[in-house]
Design a protein around this motif. Structure first.
Motif, mmCIF file in Angstrom:
data_model
loop_
_atom_site.group_PDB
_atom_site.id
_atom_site.type_symbol
_atom_site.label_atom_id
_atom_site.label_comp_id
_atom_site.label_asym_id
_atom_site.label_seq_id
_atom_site.Cartn_x
_atom_site.Cartn_y
_atom_site.Cartn_z
ATOM 1 N N GLY A 10 27.723 -10.662 -7.206
ATOM 2 C CA GLY A 10 27.690 -11.774 -8.368
ATOM 3 C C GLY A 10 26.551 -12.889 -7.886
ATOM 4 N N GLY A 11 26.357 -13.790 -8.721
ATOM 5 C CA GLY A 11 25.373 -14.926 -8.402
ATOM 6 C C GLY A 11 24.086 -14.383 -8.195
ATOM 7 N N LEU A 12 23.905 -13.406 -8.817
ATOM 8 C CA LEU A 12 22.391 -12.728 -8.743
ATOM 9 C C LEU A 12 22.099 -12.411 -7.096
ATOM 10 C CD1 LEU A 12 20.368 -15.017 -11.210
ATOM 11 C CD2 LEU A 12 21.783 -13.012 -11.841
ATOM 12 N N ARG A 13 23.214 -12.113 -6.577
ATOM 13 C CA ARG A 13 23.038 -11.545 -5.162
ATOM 14 C C ARG A 13 23.478 -10.148 -4.806
ATOM 15 N NH1 ARG A 13 24.450 -15.596 -0.263
ATOM 16 N NH2 ARG A 13 22.370 -16.040 -0.960
ATOM 17 N N THR A 14 22.934 -9.166 -4.170
ATOM 18 C CA THR A 14 23.189 -8.065 -3.737
ATOM 19 C C THR A 14 23.346 -7.850 -2.432
ATOM 20 O OG1 THR A 14 21.156 -7.059 -3.704
ATOM 21 C CG2 THR A 14 22.226 -6.948 -5.584
ATOM 22 N N THR A 15 24.139 -6.612 -1.920
ATOM 23 C CA THR A 15 24.203 -6.179 -0.366
ATOM 24 C C THR A 15 23.833 -4.947 -0.360
ATOM 25 O OG1 THR A 15 25.674 -8.229 0.208
ATOM 26 C CG2 THR A 15 25.333 -6.221 1.656
ATOM 27 N N SER A 16 22.605 -4.491 0.527
ATOM 28 C CA SER A 16 22.442 -2.957 0.548
ATOM 29 C C SER A 16 22.806 -2.679 1.945
ATOM 30 C CB SER A 16 21.007 -3.005 0.449
ATOM 31 O OG SER A 16 20.399 -3.479 -0.892
ATOM 32 N N ILE A 17 23.539 -1.840 2.118
ATOM 33 C CA ILE A 17 23.643 -1.219 3.327
ATOM 34 C C ILE A 17 23.144 0.149 3.664
ATOM 35 C CG2 ILE A 17 25.876 -0.310 4.780
ATOM 36 C CD1 ILE A 17 27.504 -2.314 3.233
ATOM 37 N N HIS A 18 22.376 0.347 4.675
ATOM 38 C CA HIS A 18 21.815 1.630 5.165
ATOM 39 C C HIS A 18 22.937 2.328 5.839
ATOM 40 C CE1 HIS A 18 19.448 4.023 8.057
ATOM 41 N NE2 HIS A 18 18.590 4.212 6.750
ATOM 42 N N GLU A 19 23.084 3.571 5.034
ATOM 43 C CA GLU A 19 24.137 4.551 5.266
ATOM 44 C C GLU A 19 24.221 5.063 6.726
ATOM 45 O OE1 GLU A 19 26.849 5.350 3.507
ATOM 46 O OE2 GLU A 19 26.322 3.974 1.879
ATOM 47 N N ARG A 20 22.876 5.534 7.104
ATOM 48 C CA ARG A 20 23.092 6.022 8.621
ATOM 49 C C ARG A 20 23.213 5.027 9.535
ATOM 50 N NH1 ARG A 20 20.804 10.968 10.688
ATOM 51 N NH2 ARG A 20 20.239 11.210 8.380
ATOM 52 N N SER A 21 22.491 3.464 9.630
ATOM 53 C CA SER A 21 22.986 2.736 10.584
ATOM 54 C C SER A 21 24.124 1.806 10.281
ATOM 55 C CB SER A 21 21.464 2.232 10.750
ATOM 56 O OG SER A 21 21.294 1.281 9.610
ATOM 57 N N ILE A 26 20.490 -8.531 2.434
ATOM 58 C CA ILE A 26 21.003 -9.139 1.235
ATOM 59 C C ILE A 26 19.688 -9.585 0.370
ATOM 60 C CG2 ILE A 26 21.770 -11.435 0.611
ATOM 61 C CD1 ILE A 26 23.696 -11.250 3.155
ATOM 62 N N THR A 27 19.871 -9.432 -0.918
ATOM 63 C CA THR A 27 18.790 -10.071 -1.741
ATOM 64 C C THR A 27 19.439 -10.951 -2.578
ATOM 65 O OG1 THR A 27 19.269 -8.323 -3.826
ATOM 66 C CG2 THR A 27 17.829 -7.620 -1.937
ATOM 67 N N ASP A 28 18.308 -11.974 -3.078
ATOM 68 C CA ASP A 28 18.892 -13.108 -4.127
ATOM 69 C C ASP A 28 17.694 -13.020 -5.082
ATOM 70 O OD1 ASP A 28 21.163 -14.600 -3.771
ATOM 71 O OD2 ASP A 28 20.265 -15.920 -2.536
ATOM 72 N N ALA A 29 17.952 -13.386 -6.364
ATOM 73 C CA ALA A 29 17.011 -13.649 -7.494
ATOM 74 C C ALA A 29 16.287 -14.764 -6.905
ATOM 75 C CB ALA A 29 17.472 -13.954 -8.672
ATOM 76 N N PRO A 30 14.806 -14.721 -7.132
ATOM 77 C CA PRO A 30 13.930 -15.799 -6.795
ATOM 78 C C PRO A 30 14.260 -17.122 -7.414
ATOM 79 C CG PRO A 30 12.963 -14.312 -7.867
ATOM 80 C CD PRO A 30 14.144 -13.638 -7.845
ATOM 81 N N LEU A 31 13.802 -18.132 -7.162
ATOM 82 C CA LEU A 31 13.969 -19.508 -7.588
ATOM 83 C C LEU A 31 13.320 -19.395 -9.267
ATOM 84 C CD1 LEU A 31 13.383 -22.180 -4.989
ATOM 85 C CD2 LEU A 31 15.616 -21.579 -5.984
ATOM 86 N N ASP A 32 12.261 -18.930 -9.308
ATOM 87 C CA ASP A 32 11.752 -18.915 -10.592
ATOM 88 C C ASP A 32 12.100 -17.745 -11.644
ATOM 89 O OD1 ASP A 32 10.365 -16.552 -9.356
ATOM 90 O OD2 ASP A 32 8.505 -16.994 -9.885
ATOM 91 N N GLU A 38 17.708 -17.664 -1.622
ATOM 92 C CA GLU A 38 18.207 -17.988 -0.256
ATOM 93 C C GLU A 38 17.855 -16.474 0.460
ATOM 94 O OE1 GLU A 38 22.198 -19.166 -0.975
ATOM 95 O OE2 GLU A 38 21.468 -21.221 -1.292
ATOM 96 N N ALA A 39 17.455 -15.619 -0.164
ATOM 97 C CA ALA A 39 17.406 -14.401 0.612
ATOM 98 C C ALA A 39 16.025 -13.614 0.038
ATOM 99 C CB ALA A 39 18.269 -13.434 0.775
ATOM 100 N N PHE A 40 15.489 -12.352 0.599
ATOM 101 C CA PHE A 40 14.603 -11.695 -0.019
ATOM 102 C C PHE A 40 14.939 -11.206 -1.471
ATOM 103 C CE2 PHE A 40 13.543 -10.547 4.446
ATOM 104 C CZ PHE A 40 12.045 -10.632 4.380
ATOM 105 N N SER A 41 13.858 -11.363 -2.350
ATOM 106 C CA SER A 41 14.054 -10.849 -3.788
ATOM 107 C C SER A 41 13.754 -9.420 -3.713
ATOM 108 C CB SER A 41 13.272 -11.720 -4.766
ATOM 109 O OG SER A 41 12.097 -11.209 -4.527
ATOM 110 N N PRO A 42 14.200 -8.459 -4.786
ATOM 111 C CA PRO A 42 13.928 -7.155 -4.626
ATOM 112 C C PRO A 42 12.432 -7.128 -4.683
ATOM 113 C CG PRO A 42 15.592 -7.533 -6.145
ATOM 114 C CD PRO A 42 15.392 -8.901 -5.670
ATOM 115 N N THR A 43 11.706 -7.857 -5.433
ATOM 116 C CA THR A 43 10.097 -7.718 -5.281
ATOM 117 C C THR A 43 9.353 -8.332 -4.236
ATOM 118 O OG1 THR A 43 9.953 -10.062 -6.574
ATOM 119 C CG2 THR A 43 9.973 -8.001 -7.906
#
Length: 134
Positions: A10-21, A26-32, A38-43
Motif C-alpha cells: 500500500g502507499g506505493l511501497r513494495t517489499t521483495s523477499i529473496h527466496e533463497r536467503s 523495500i521500494t517506494d515510488a519516487p517523489l516525482d 523513502e527507499a529505492f524506486s524500481p527504476t
C-alpha cells in the motif's frame, strides 16, 4: 524455485523477499511520480543493478587474473525521460583505489564491466555512460 516474492504494502511501497536467503528490499515510488521517495524506486534498482553486476564481474575477473579491486566504488546516476516515462540513461562512475593497475588489468576491468549480464540485458535504447577512474 522462484527468485523472489513481492508484496504490495500500500502507499506505493513494495517489499521483495529473496527466496533463497530471506533478504528484503523495500521500494517506494519516487517523489516525482507520486511517491514518498523513502527507499529505492524500481527504476533506481534497475540502474543500481548495472553497477552491482559490473563490480561483481570485475571482481571475478580480478580474482582470476591476480589483482585486487577491494574498496572500488561505483556511483550511479539514473536519467529519466517522459512519453513514455522510462530510464533513458544510466551513468556509471567507477573510482578504483590507488593501485598499480597495468594496462592489461585496465583492459580486463573495462571489458568485464561492459560484458556483465545486466549490461547485456538492458535495452540498447538506454544509454550507458561509463567512466573508469584509476
Amino acid at each position: 524455485m522462484a527468485t523472489s516474492r513481492i508484496t504490495y504494502n500500500g502507499g506505493l511501497r513494495t517489499t521483495s523477499i529473496h527466496e533463497r536467503s530471506g533478504n528484503e528490499i523495500i521500494t517506494d515510488a519516487p517523489l516525482d511520480n507520486k511517491g514518498k521517495g523513502e527507499a529505492f524506486s524500481p527504476t533506481d534498482l534497475l540502474a543500481t543493478s548495472l553497477g552491482n553486476c559490473m563490480l561483481t564481474i570485475i571482481g571475478i575477473a580480478a580474482n582470476e587474473h591476480g589483482f585486487n579491486i577491494d574498496g572500488t566504488t561505483c556511483e550511479i546516476t539514473k536519467v529519466m525521460t517522459e512519453n513514455p516515462r522510462r530510464v533513458s540513461e544510466i551513468v556509471v562512475n567507477f573510482q578504483f583505489p590507488a593501485n598499480e593497475y597495468t594496462d592489461k588489468d585496465k583492459k580486463i576491468i573495462e571489458r568485464s564491466a561492459n560484458t556483465c549480464p545486466v549490461a547485456y540485458s538492458i535495452h540498447p535504447d538506454i544509454t550507458k555512460t561509463i567512466t573508469f577512474n584509476y
